[in-house]
Design a protein around this motif. Sequence first.
Motif, PDB file in Angstrom:
ATOM      1  N   ASP A 112       0.897  -1.149   0.039  1.00  0.00           N
ATOM      2  CA  ASP A 112       0.019  -0.132   0.085  1.00  0.00           C
ATOM      3  C   ASP A 112       0.927   1.249  -0.200  1.00  0.00           C
ATOM      4  O   ASP A 112       2.030   1.374   0.742  1.00  0.00           O
ATOM      5  CB  ASP A 112      -0.887  -0.031   1.139  1.00  0.00           C
ATOM      6  CG  ASP A 112      -2.338  -0.756   1.081  1.00  0.00           C
ATOM      7  OD1 ASP A 112      -2.638  -0.754  -0.048  1.00  0.00           O
ATOM      8  OD2 ASP A 112      -2.754  -1.184   2.097  1.00  0.00           O
ATOM      9  N   GLY A 113       0.770   2.070  -0.887  1.00  0.00           N
ATOM     10  CA  GLY A 113       1.552   3.354  -0.888  1.00  0.00           C
ATOM     11  C   GLY A 113       1.421   4.068   0.246  1.00  0.00           C
ATOM     12  O   GLY A 113       0.267   3.926   1.007  1.00  0.00           O
ATOM     13  N   PHE A 150       2.190   0.294  -4.654  1.00  0.00           N
ATOM     14  CA  PHE A 150       3.483   0.887  -5.077  1.00  0.00           C
ATOM     15  C   PHE A 150       4.437  -0.530  -4.949  1.00  0.00           C
ATOM     16  O   PHE A 150       4.853  -1.030  -4.040  1.00  0.00           O
ATOM     17  CB  PHE A 150       3.841   1.854  -4.031  1.00  0.00           C
ATOM     18  CG  PHE A 150       4.901   2.683  -4.417  1.00  0.00           C
ATOM     19  CD1 PHE A 150       4.819   3.487  -5.293  1.00  0.00           C
ATOM     20  CD2 PHE A 150       6.237   2.697  -3.851  1.00  0.00           C
ATOM     21  CE1 PHE A 150       5.900   4.451  -5.768  1.00  0.00           C
ATOM     22  CE2 PHE A 150       7.205   3.698  -4.244  1.00  0.00           C
ATOM     23  CZ  PHE A 150       7.026   4.324  -5.133  1.00  0.00           C
ATOM     24  N   HIS A 151       4.723  -0.795  -6.157  1.00  0.00           N
ATOM     25  CA  HIS A 151       5.345  -1.924  -6.557  1.00  0.00           C
ATOM     26  C   HIS A 151       6.898  -1.648  -6.740  1.00  0.00           C
ATOM     27  O   HIS A 151       7.295  -0.580  -6.889  1.00  0.00           O
ATOM     28  CB  HIS A 151       4.792  -2.405  -7.840  1.00  0.00           C
ATOM     29  CG  HIS A 151       3.362  -2.995  -8.029  1.00  0.00           C
ATOM     30  ND1 HIS A 151       2.709  -3.842  -7.053  1.00  0.00           N
ATOM     31  CD2 HIS A 151       2.336  -2.236  -8.568  1.00  0.00           C
ATOM     32  CE1 HIS A 151       1.574  -4.043  -7.127  1.00  0.00           C
ATOM     33  NE2 HIS A 151       1.092  -2.978  -8.217  1.00  0.00           N
ATOM     34  N   VAL A 167       6.767   6.597   7.362  1.00  0.00           N
ATOM     35  CA  VAL A 167       7.027   5.567   6.300  1.00  0.00           C
ATOM     36  C   VAL A 167       7.715   6.187   4.953  1.00  0.00           C
ATOM     37  O   VAL A 167       6.985   7.094   4.287  1.00  0.00           O
ATOM     38  CB  VAL A 167       5.907   4.771   5.968  1.00  0.00           C
ATOM     39  CG1 VAL A 167       6.135   3.819   4.914  1.00  0.00           C
ATOM     40  CG2 VAL A 167       5.161   4.213   7.091  1.00  0.00           C
ATOM     41  N   VAL A 168       8.604   5.771   4.483  1.00  0.00           N
ATOM     42  CA  VAL A 168       9.359   6.069   3.252  1.00  0.00           C
ATOM     43  C   VAL A 168       9.365   5.110   2.151  1.00  0.00           C
ATOM     44  O   VAL A 168       9.905   3.739   2.705  1.00  0.00           O
ATOM     45  CB  VAL A 168      10.812   6.671   3.306  1.00  0.00           C
ATOM     46  CG1 VAL A 168      11.259   7.329   2.229  1.00  0.00           C
ATOM     47  CG2 VAL A 168      10.747   7.769   4.356  1.00  0.00           C
ATOM     48  N   GLN A 169       9.048   5.129   1.226  1.00  0.00           N
ATOM     49  CA  GLN A 169       9.129   4.216  -0.120  1.00  0.00           C
ATOM     50  C   GLN A 169       9.782   4.579  -1.222  1.00  0.00           C
ATOM     51  O   GLN A 169       9.501   5.830  -1.606  1.00  0.00           O
ATOM     52  CB  GLN A 169       7.666   3.691  -0.422  1.00  0.00           C
ATOM     53  CG  GLN A 169       6.924   3.168   0.813  1.00  0.00           C
ATOM     54  CD  GLN A 169       5.430   2.944   0.594  1.00  0.00           C
ATOM     55  OE1 GLN A 169       4.791   3.688  -0.169  1.00  0.00           O
ATOM     56  NE2 GLN A 169       4.882   1.926   0.805  1.00  0.00           N
ATOM     57  N   ALA A 187      10.778   6.879  -8.143  1.00  0.00           N
ATOM     58  CA  ALA A 187       9.444   7.407  -7.557  1.00  0.00           C
ATOM     59  C   ALA A 187       9.482   7.406  -6.140  1.00  0.00           C
ATOM     60  O   ALA A 187      10.141   6.287  -5.902  1.00  0.00           O
ATOM     61  CB  ALA A 187       8.371   6.933  -8.235  1.00  0.00           C
ATOM     62  N   TYR A 188       8.929   7.958  -5.380  1.00  0.00           N
ATOM     63  CA  TYR A 188       8.880   7.981  -3.965  1.00  0.00           C
ATOM     64  C   TYR A 188       7.575   8.153  -3.187  1.00  0.00           C
ATOM     65  O   TYR A 188       6.907   9.008  -3.775  1.00  0.00           O
ATOM     66  CB  TYR A 188      10.088   8.906  -3.067  1.00  0.00           C
ATOM     67  CG  TYR A 188       9.975  10.140  -3.268  1.00  0.00           C
ATOM     68  CD1 TYR A 188       9.049  11.029  -2.341  1.00  0.00           C
ATOM     69  CD2 TYR A 188      10.692  11.046  -4.438  1.00  0.00           C
ATOM     70  CE1 TYR A 188       9.071  12.294  -2.226  1.00  0.00           C
ATOM     71  CE2 TYR A 188      10.539  12.259  -4.084  1.00  0.00           C
ATOM     72  CZ  TYR A 188       9.773  13.011  -3.192  1.00  0.00           C
ATOM     73  OH  TYR A 188       9.376  14.298  -3.591  1.00  0.00           O
ATOM     74  N   ASN A 189       7.281   7.677  -2.077  1.00  0.00           N
ATOM     75  CA  ASN A 189       6.025   7.754  -1.282  1.00  0.00           C
ATOM     76  C   ASN A 189       6.577   8.465   0.087  1.00  0.00           C
ATOM     77  O   ASN A 189       7.557   7.470   0.622  1.00  0.00           O
ATOM     78  CB  ASN A 189       5.242   6.679  -1.375  1.00  0.00           C
ATOM     79  CG  ASN A 189       3.951   6.850  -2.079  1.00  0.00           C
ATOM     80  OD1 ASN A 189       3.337   7.905  -2.085  1.00  0.00           O
ATOM     81  ND2 ASN A 189       3.693   5.882  -2.893  1.00  0.00           N
ATOM     82  N   LEU A 190       5.808   9.298   0.603  1.00  0.00           N
ATOM     83  CA  LEU A 190       6.398   9.537   2.192  1.00  0.00           C
ATOM     84  C   LEU A 190       5.225   9.885   3.069  1.00  0.00           C
ATOM     85  O   LEU A 190       4.159  10.800   2.483  1.00  0.00           O
ATOM     86  CB  LEU A 190       7.392  10.695   2.149  1.00  0.00           C
ATOM     87  CG  LEU A 190       7.598  11.485   3.521  1.00  0.00           C
ATOM     88  CD1 LEU A 190       8.265  10.306   4.724  1.00  0.00           C
ATOM     89  CD2 LEU A 190       8.526  12.636   3.537  1.00  0.00           C
TER      90      LEU A 190
END
Length: 332
Positions: A112-113, A150-151, A167-169, A187-190
């Motif tokens: 999950d993003g 988010f793969h 959480v950082v992706q 690409a990133y998610n925070l």
Amino acid sequence: MKKQMLVWIVGSTVMAPMAGMANDFEVFGRLYVEIGQVEEGGDAESRGYTGDENGMGRVGVRGSHRIDENLTLVGTAAWNLNVGDSDANLTDRDHNIGLQGRWGTVRVGSFDGAYKATGGAKFDAFASTALQARGNGGMATGPFGTTSYFHNAVQYESPNINGLNAVVQYSIDERDRSNDIDNYKGAYNLGVTYDFLDNYQVIGATNSVKTLEDGRKGNSKLGMRARFGDFTGFIQYEDVSLMGTQVRDHDILFLGARYRIGKTMLVAQYGDLDDNDGNNRDQTYYALGGRYFFDRRTSAYFGYKNTSFDEPGQKDLSTAMVSLRYDFSISP
């Protein structure tokens, strides 16, 4: 059927070694079915439906193995499960494995993003039902919104530090182009949450990805949730540059409240999407209803939602539904 059996065999093979030496191992899942009626504005006929069209149903395995006093192996593999549709198949959800210590948790896989899992869908009492705000004018959608995964990523989740979690992706793999998105690599998610005074939570999230013609684009949001006895209220604002996999310029306000009376939770939610592109894509969403808890594992949703559109030719959509949900977990 053969495809489903293959998925189960592979999942069991991957997790079986962990089960044999685990401190914790379980099979978990959720069975869910809706019965509803959808109406479009204008002269269109209404249609009925059954099933799970929004990803509520699921099944999976997760486990952990303590390597030593400072390090633990953790893993999850999960699939969507639609029990109300004759064409239902198991489809991928989150799959990941990693290491956990006092310094936090690092995993590699699909998730999950962090944007999706921060606020938003967590605030929405109707998440993953036909009454939900996401996709209906109350939240951003897609892999950088709240409706996808988010793969091919590395994720770090911090320990809880006095109520603060992060959480950082980061995506490490190139994937095929998708509409306006050029390359997922980099690409990133925070996502950040802060819980304080027992009853309050503040959230913030942002992300970014390379697009074909507009450089790096992403979404950002801020929100707050507060509890006062049996009453819970929340508000969230999103600055959206990616809707699905297309470049957009939207502002989305989402707010709501719920009130618990015995076994019943009453819910009211509102969303307002403003289109700043000048294309008349404004949307307004509201949902009224609730959830009845038969016991800790079994509950039923009921309610009505409406989404109205300013875009010419786009018909308003309304849905009335009831549903049944059962959550389970099995540990050896």
